[in-house]
Design an enzyme around this catalytic site. Structure first.
Site, PDB file in Angstrom:
ATOM      1  N   LYS A  23       0.855  -1.191   0.000  1.00 57.51           N
ATOM      2  CA  LYS A  23       0.000   0.000   0.000  1.00 57.51           C
ATOM      3  C   LYS A  23       0.888   1.237   0.000  1.00 57.51           C
ATOM      4  CE  LYS A  23      -3.957   2.257   2.107  1.00 57.51           C
ATOM      5  NZ  LYS A  23      -3.481   3.564   1.621  1.00 57.51           N
ATOM      6  N   GLU A 183       3.660   2.188   4.222  1.00 54.82           N
ATOM      7  CA  GLU A 183       2.380   2.543   4.848  1.00 54.82           C
ATOM      8  C   GLU A 183       1.586   1.323   5.280  1.00 54.82           C
ATOM      9  OE1 GLU A 183      -1.917   4.661   3.986  1.00 54.82           O
ATOM     10  OE2 GLU A 183      -0.514   4.350   2.345  1.00 54.82           O
ATOM     11  N   LYS A 205      -7.274  -3.079   3.548  1.00 58.15           N
ATOM     12  CA  LYS A 205      -6.002  -2.394   3.797  1.00 58.15           C
ATOM     13  C   LYS A 205      -5.627  -2.563   5.266  1.00 58.15           C
ATOM     14  CE  LYS A 205      -8.378   2.090   4.310  1.00 58.15           C
ATOM     15  NZ  LYS A 205      -8.460   3.493   3.836  1.00 58.15           N
TER      16      LYS A 205
END
Length: 611
Positions: A23, A183, A205
Site C-alpha cells: 500500500k 504505509e 487495507k
C-alpha cells in the site's frame, strides 16, 4: 467513474483466495489514456494533469508503443517513492497544491512522481471491470510487458508509469514493508470484481502503524479532540490532535481529568501542565503533524521528559528485525552533537540513495570505533562475527563485505563504519561502470581551485556531448563522474580519456593544476588524479559520511551550484537529510544515462590523436 474503495482491517487474511500488494501513500487516481489525450483523474473526479506534467509526458512519448491497446483506463496511485515500498505523501500533497507553472515544472524535474498501476478497467476501449481480478491482472501485466514499461515499482525510475507487483504470500511482503517503513499492505480477493465508487470487503487495507509517545497538553470539549506534544530542546512542540481510538470510558476519564485538574482557557478548552504520556498510533509524520493519529495506550510508566523530538523520530523509524543497535547514546560526531542513534537514523533515511552505489561492489570500510575524531582503521575482510544476512565476495584472497541491503548497512553502522569506499566496477564485471576525476586542492582554503577545475572539465565534457555529475568529496575537494555503459570499456581505455583531460587542464592552467603525485612537489596546486581511476582502487561513495570533525558527507550537487560561493562545510549529515527533501536524488538517472553515454566516439577520437 470513481475508484473502488478499500475497507480497513487490523489483520491480514491468510488463505489461498487472496493476493497481497504494497500500500502506497499518495493520490488515488484513474489514468485515462487514448491516442489523442491523457487524463489523470482524482478519486473526487478532479483533473490532475497540470500538477504532474512528467506523467503526462511519459504517457505521450509511450503512446505509440501502446497504440494497439488504447483506449486504456488504469486504476492506481500517484506516488513519490523514497524506496520501493514507501511513498512520501507530503511530497505528493505539496505537488498537488502548486499553482505556479514555473514551480510545477521545476518540481517535476527535482521531485518527479510516478503512477503505480494496480488494476486495468478498460482495454482497447472495452470495459473489463466485471472480469475477475486475476484476469485483469494478467491483462495488465501482458500490456506492460508488451510495451516495455516498468514491471515493478522502483524509486529509481521516477516520473514513469509502473506496474505493481503482488504476492501470494503475505509474510515476506509484510516483512519488507516493515523493514522499509511502508504505509501498509493491501489484501485483495483474487476473484473480486471492480465496482465504481463502492467500498468492498474484497479489498482490505492493513496499516503499518508506528507508535509515538506524546504529552497531553490540551482538551477541546467542543470537538472532543486532545492535543499531544513532544519536547524540542526545552519547549513543547504540538505534533498531533486526536480522538479516535479512545473507548467511551477512556474518553470520559481523560475529559474529566482535564476539566477538574486543568486550566480553563476558553469556554470549551482546558490545558494541563506536562504530566500524562500516551502512545499515539500513526502511519507517518509530514514534518508538522502525525498522519492518521489514533489513541493507542496510556504510558503511566514514562515521565514527560521521555517524549522528545528525537525519540519521536526513532519511533517513526524503527530498526528492522534481526538488526541490533548497541550503545545508541554513544557520541559519534560530538561537534554536531550526534550520537550513534542519530547516525543510524541518517543511514536509514539515506539508504535508498546510498545503496544503489554499494550494491554488488566490494566494500572497503573505515571504522571509527570510538567516534569521530578518534582512532580509525580500514576493514576489508568480513569479521567472523558478521550475521548470516551479510553477503560477501572473494577477490585476491580477501572476503569483502557486499552491502546490498538495509540490514547490512545498519549492521555496518552499528560497527561505526563511517566511510564507505567502493571500486569503480561491480562484482560481475572487470569493466568500470563510471569514470571519476578526483579534484584535490592542497587545503580547504583553496577549495576555489576545485570549483575552477570542475567547471573547466564540464566544458570539455559538454563539448564531447558527455553527461557528467559532480559531488563533494566530503573533505576539501570535488569529484566529477561520467557514467558508462556496462561492460563496454576497459580501464586501459578509460585511462586514455582521464589522462588526456587532466594533462590538457594542466597545460592550460599550469599555475593552478598539477598531475604531480608527490605532495611535496605540487607547489600548492590542485592535484588532478587520473591514476586513481584503476582496477583495485576505490573512491568514497556518494552520500557516504566522512570521518572528519564536521560530519561532512560526499554530497551530489547540481552543476548550477558550482560557483565560488560553494563550500564543502555546507554539507553536514543533518544538512544533507534536509537538502534531499528539496532537491530529490540528483543521481537518480545515473545508471540510465550511463547506458546511453556516447563515450565510444570520444575514445576513438583520442586513440586517433595518439597515433
Amino acid at each position: 467513474m470513481k475508484p473502488m474503495l478499500l475497507t480497513s482491517s487490523e489483520t491480514i487474511p491468510s488463505n489461498e483466495g487472496w493476493l497481497y500488494e504494497t500500500k502506497y501513500d499518495g493520490y488515488r487516481c484513474l489514468l485515462k489514456w487514448d491516442l489523442n489525450s491523457v487524463t489523470l483523474q482524482s478519486r473526487n473526479e478532479k483533473e490532475l494533469n497540470d500538477y504532474f506534467p512528467e506523467l503526462i509526458h511519459f504517457c505521450q512519448i509511450n503512446t505509440e508503443k501502446l497504440k494497439a491497446f488504447l483506449p486504456l483506463l488504469l486504476d492506481g496511485e500517484i506516488v513519490y517513492l523514497v524506496n520501493d515500498y514507501k511513498s512520501d505523501f507530503s511530497t505528493v500533497q505539496s505537488r498537488g497544491k502548486m499553482r505556479s507553472q514555473k514551480t510545477i515544472l521545476q518540481a517535476s524535474k527535482n521531485l518527479p512522481c510516478s503512477f503505480i498501476a494496480f488494476d486495468l478497467l478498460q482495454l482497447k476501449g472495452v470495459e473489463i471491470t466485471q472480469h475477475s481480478l486475476m484476469d485483469r491482472k494478467k491483462e495488465l501485466a501482458d500490456l506492460f510487458q508488451s510495451a516495455g514499461l516498468p514491471l515493478s515499482p522502483s524509486f529509481k525510475d521516477k516520473g514513469t508509469i509502473q506496474l505493481i507487483t503482488f504476492s501470494d504470500e503475505s509474510d515476506l511482503l509484510w516483512a519488507r514493508i516493515q523493514e522499509w517503513n511502508g504505509e501498509g499492505i493491501i489484501a485483495k480477493k483474487k476473484n473480486s470484481l471492480w465496482d465504481s465508487g463502492k467500498r468492498t470487503n474484497g479489498w482490505l487495507k492493513v496499516k503499518n502503524w508506528r507508535y509515538v509517545t506524546v504529552i497531553l497538553t490540551l482538551f477541546d470539549q467542543e470537538n472532543g479532540y486532545f492535543n499531544g506534544a513532544v519536547y524540542v530542546d526545552e519547549k513543547l512542540e504540538e505534533i498531533t490532535t486526536f480522538r479516535h481510538g479512545l473507548s467511551d470510558e477512556e474518553m470520559q476519564t481523560l475529559s474529566t481529568f482535564f476539566q477538574t485538574k486543568g486550566t480553563r482557557i476558553s469556554a470549551t478548552i482546558w490545558t494541563i501542565p506536562p504530566s500524562i504520556c500516551v502512545d499515539v498510533a500513526c502511519i507517518d509524520f509530514d514534518g508538522k503533524k502525525l498522519r492518521e493519529p489514533r489513541f493507542a495506550a496510556f504510558r503511566f510508566d514514562l515521565k514527560p521528559e521521555h517524549a522528545t523530538w528525537d525519540h519521536m523520530l526513532r519511533q517513526l523509524h524503527p530498526i528492522p528485525r534481526h538488526v541490533e543497535i548497541t550503545h545508541p547514546d554513544k557520541p559519534v560526531f560530538p561537534a554536531l552533537d550526534l550520537v550513534k542513534d542519530d547516525y543510524i537514523y541518517y543511514l536509514q533515511e539515506i539508504a535508498p540513495y546510498l545503496l544503489p552505489f554499494l550494491e554488488q561492489r566490494n566494500l572497503t570500510a573505515i571504522r571509527f570505533p570510538h567516534g569521530v575524531p578518534g582512532e580509525s582503521f580500514y576493514q576489508k575482510n568480513v569479521p567472523e562475527y558478521a550475521p548470516d544476512f551479510v553477503r560477501t565476495s572473494f577477490d585476491d584472497e580477501i572476503e569483502y563485505i557486499v552491502c546490498n541491503d538495509l540490514k547490512t548497512l545498519l549492521w555496518l553502522g552499528n560497527q561505526l563504519v563511517i566511510e564507505f569506499h567502493i571500486p569503480f566496477q561491480t562484482n560481475d564485471t572487470q569493466c568500470p561502470t563510471e569514470i571519476v576525476f578526483d579534484l584535490d586542492p592542497p587545503s580547504v582554503e583553496e577549495f576555489s581551485l576545485a570549483v575552477e577545475a570542475a567547471l573547466q572539465m564540464k566544458a570539455i565534457f559538454d563539448n564531447f556531448n558527455l553527461t557528467s555529475y559532480i559531488k563533494t568529496s566530503g573533505g576539501k575537494g570535488l569529484q566529477v563522474y561520467i557514467p558508462l555503459p556496462r561492460n563496454a570499456f576497459t580501464f586501459d581505455e578509460t585511462r586514455i580519456f582521464t589522462e588526456f583531460v587532466c594533462k590538457f587542464l594542466v597545460e592550460q592552467n599550469p599555475k593552478w593544476f598539477t598531475i604531480e603525485r608527490m605532495k611535496k612537489n605540487r607547489n600548492n596546486k590542485l592535484y588532478l588524479d587520473y591514476v586513481q581511476h584503476a582496477h583495485g582502487k576505490t573512491i568514497i561513495s556518494p552520500y557516504s559520511p566522512r570521518g572528519n570533525n564536521h560530519g561532512l558527507v560526499a554530497t551530489p550537487l547540481s552543476w548550477h551550484e558550482i560557483s565560488q560561493q560553494l563550500h564543502p562545510k555546507l554539507f553536514t549529515i543533518p544538512a544533507v537529510l534536509e537538502r534531499i527533501k528539496e532537491t530529490g536524488d540528483l543521481l537518480k538517472d545515473f545508471y540510465k544515462v550511463g547506458e546511453q553515454q556516447p563515450f565510444a566516439p570520444v575514445l576513438t577520437t583520442l586513440k586517433n590523436l595518439r597515433k
